[in-house]
Design an enzyme around this catalytic site. Sequence first.
Site, mmCIF file in Angstrom:
data_model
loop_
_atom_site.group_PDB
_atom_site.id
_atom_site.type_symbol
_atom_site.label_atom_id
_atom_site.label_comp_id
_atom_site.label_asym_id
_atom_site.label_seq_id
_atom_site.Cartn_x
_atom_site.Cartn_y
_atom_site.Cartn_z
ATOM 1 C CG LEU A 15 -1.907 -1.182 1.308
ATOM 2 C CD1 LEU A 15 -2.874 -0.989 2.468
ATOM 3 C CD2 LEU A 15 -2.676 -1.364 0.000
ATOM 4 C CD GLN A 17 6.848 7.528 -3.521
ATOM 5 O OE1 GLN A 17 7.752 7.274 -2.728
ATOM 6 N NE2 GLN A 17 6.953 8.498 -4.420
ATOM 7 C CG ASP A 39 0.791 -2.091 3.831
ATOM 8 O OD1 ASP A 39 1.494 -1.660 2.902
ATOM 9 O OD2 ASP A 39 0.759 -1.553 4.965
ATOM 10 N NE ARG A 41 -0.620 1.924 5.152
ATOM 11 C CZ ARG A 41 -0.581 2.773 4.134
ATOM 12 N NH1 ARG A 41 -1.546 3.661 3.988
ATOM 13 N NH2 ARG A 41 0.398 2.727 3.254
ATOM 14 C CG ASN A 58 4.322 -6.437 11.915
ATOM 15 O OD1 ASN A 58 5.403 -6.332 11.332
ATOM 16 N ND2 ASN A 58 4.031 -5.757 13.016
ATOM 17 C CE1 TYR A 148 14.889 3.181 4.077
ATOM 18 C CE2 TYR A 148 16.318 4.864 3.131
ATOM 19 C CZ TYR A 148 15.360 3.883 2.972
ATOM 20 O OH TYR A 148 14.871 3.604 1.719
ATOM 21 C CE LYS A 152 15.893 0.224 2.458
ATOM 22 N NZ LYS A 152 15.000 -0.851 2.010
ATOM 23 C CB ILE A 178 10.514 6.802 -5.978
ATOM 24 C CG1 ILE A 178 11.628 5.739 -5.897
ATOM 25 C CG2 ILE A 178 9.481 6.447 -7.046
ATOM 26 C CD1 ILE A 178 12.486 5.578 -7.136
HETATM 27 P P1 NAD Z 1 6.331 3.608 1.870
HETATM 28 O O1 NAD Z 1 6.689 4.125 3.205
HETATM 29 O O2 NAD Z 1 5.558 4.457 0.947
HETATM 30 O O3 NAD Z 1 5.525 2.239 2.026
HETATM 31 C C1 NAD Z 1 5.921 1.255 2.929
HETATM 32 C C2 NAD Z 1 4.716 0.364 3.195
HETATM 33 O O4 NAD Z 1 5.134 -0.623 4.141
HETATM 34 C C3 NAD Z 1 3.543 1.120 3.826
HETATM 35 O O5 NAD Z 1 2.360 0.840 3.114
HETATM 36 C C4 NAD Z 1 3.469 0.592 5.253
HETATM 37 O O6 NAD Z 1 2.155 0.500 5.760
HETATM 38 C C5 NAD Z 1 4.109 -0.772 5.106
HETATM 39 N N1 NAD Z 1 4.715 -1.246 6.337
HETATM 40 C C6 NAD Z 1 5.456 -0.531 7.235
HETATM 41 N N2 NAD Z 1 5.814 -1.311 8.255
HETATM 42 C C7 NAD Z 1 5.321 -2.547 8.022
HETATM 43 C C8 NAD Z 1 5.366 -3.777 8.707
HETATM 44 N N3 NAD Z 1 5.966 -3.889 9.885
HETATM 45 N N4 NAD Z 1 4.750 -4.849 8.145
HETATM 46 C C9 NAD Z 1 4.121 -4.741 6.948
HETATM 47 N N5 NAD Z 1 4.033 -3.599 6.251
HETATM 48 C C10 NAD Z 1 4.632 -2.514 6.784
HETATM 49 O O7 NAD Z 1 7.685 3.106 1.185
HETATM 50 P P2 NAD Z 1 8.057 3.061 -0.356
HETATM 51 O O8 NAD Z 1 8.531 4.407 -0.727
HETATM 52 O O9 NAD Z 1 6.976 2.448 -1.140
HETATM 53 O O10 NAD Z 1 9.346 2.137 -0.304
HETATM 54 C C11 NAD Z 1 9.340 0.779 -0.684
HETATM 55 C C12 NAD Z 1 10.768 0.264 -0.603
HETATM 56 O O11 NAD Z 1 11.588 1.028 -1.488
HETATM 57 C C13 NAD Z 1 11.403 0.389 0.781
HETATM 58 O O12 NAD Z 1 12.266 -0.703 0.993
HETATM 59 C C14 NAD Z 1 12.231 1.642 0.668
HETATM 60 O O13 NAD Z 1 13.320 1.631 1.548
HETATM 61 C C15 NAD Z 1 12.683 1.568 -0.773
HETATM 62 N N6 NAD Z 1 13.063 2.873 -1.318
HETATM 63 C C16 NAD Z 1 12.107 3.823 -1.543
HETATM 64 C C17 NAD Z 1 12.493 5.046 -2.077
HETATM 65 C C18 NAD Z 1 11.496 6.137 -2.357
HETATM 66 O O14 NAD Z 1 11.895 7.249 -2.732
HETATM 67 N N7 NAD Z 1 10.193 5.878 -2.220
HETATM 68 C C19 NAD Z 1 13.837 5.283 -2.368
HETATM 69 C C20 NAD Z 1 14.781 4.306 -2.062
HETATM 70 C C21 NAD Z 1 14.371 3.078 -1.579
HETATM 71 N N1 SER Z 2 13.523 8.291 -0.827
HETATM 72 C C1 SER Z 2 14.113 7.572 0.253
HETATM 73 C C2 SER Z 2 14.151 8.402 1.482
HETATM 74 O O1 SER Z 2 14.196 9.601 1.331
HETATM 75 C C3 SER Z 2 15.504 7.133 -0.110
HETATM 76 O O2 SER Z 2 15.665 5.826 0.249
HETATM 77 O O3 SER Z 2 14.180 7.863 2.545
#
Ligand code: NAD
Ligand code: SER
Length: 327
Positions: A15, A17, A39, A41, A58, A148, A152, A178
Amino acid sequence: MGTRAISSILVTGALGQIGSELTAELRRRYGDGNVVASDLRPRPEGELGQAGPFEQVNVTDAEGLADICRRHGIDAIVHLAAVLSASGERDPLKAWHVNMAGLINALEIARDLELTQVVCPSSIAVFGAGCPKEDTPQETVLKPSTMYGVTKVAGELLCDYYVARYGVDARGLRYPGIVSAETLPGGGTTDYAVEIYYAAIEKGAYTCFLNEDTKLPMMYMPDCIKSTIDLMEADYDRLIHHGDFNVGSMSFSAGELTASIREHIPDFRTTYNPDYRQAIADSWPSSVDDTAAREEWDWRPEYDLRAMTEDMLTRLRARHEAGLLYR
Ligand code: NAD
Ligand code: SER
């Protein structure tokens, strides 16, 4: 090991981004019934919750996660559930627990149930002091300053360990920030680059929590999805790296992003009021060298800043006019 076909996928953090759009694309490619969204949620009302199977779990619950994999005959896990950089600095222990327990659970299930693949994104947050800022290489010092980033780096090492020690096909890529129009980001340092478009459409002005000149690597969601699926479907025998691919696309500062929005909304103004996230951004690269991804699985991004801005504004404007900007 050779490449094995994937037929049934579990997406954790579906759920979020990235998950909300990646799950929809995986369902288009692999079939609605073959992609289980999950998720913390509950199942949502809309398309994502209704088009295919959904499980509330979870990721720190190893048995709960394994049970879902067994019941749905899962053969690949796309593990997205995580606590991101800014939220992670507000609660470092939670970031450690969710990010590390979630990943080790996914890897252990893959080992135990002999899954075909685990995909877990890493991040530009693995970088920190001591690595070059421009064209940051694939192999360099990894000394992140955030919890964080620590998770990673450890996650990349864990993925590589499971590849070498147990023959698990674990793959990961270091996403840049992203940018996307569907689901708001969830607590990262690069979130400003999404918020700014909403503010431009809604108010014509934005107060940015980073300063004007901080240049960071960024990527538009269609390229994020493409990079993830390209890596998932890459020929295993070509891969030299596994859990830690740099993936480049574009780099810009908040000032440059503002200028690109002003090409469409000339009166748009950004003011700058940096907070604790400035120090996080300062520790990250401005651009990355993604030669390994280009050579090992033919990575090529499609969007630049201009194309992304045009698409973001078109999509958000249409939603705003329909009264559905934040739907
Ligand atoms: P986000 O925060 O938008 O979504 C994370 C989702 O995980 C949420 O829907 C949340 O409810 C769920 N979640 C949190 N804790 C949980 C748990 N204990 N059990 C089950 N679900 C849980 O994150 P995102 O941006 O979609 O990121 C996805 C992945 O991509 C992550 O590993 C993040 O580190 C990585 N990432 C994202 C970005 C970015 O810019 N969005 C950049 C680099 C890496
Ligand atoms: N977009 C992510 C953050 O800002 C990079 O992993 O945490």
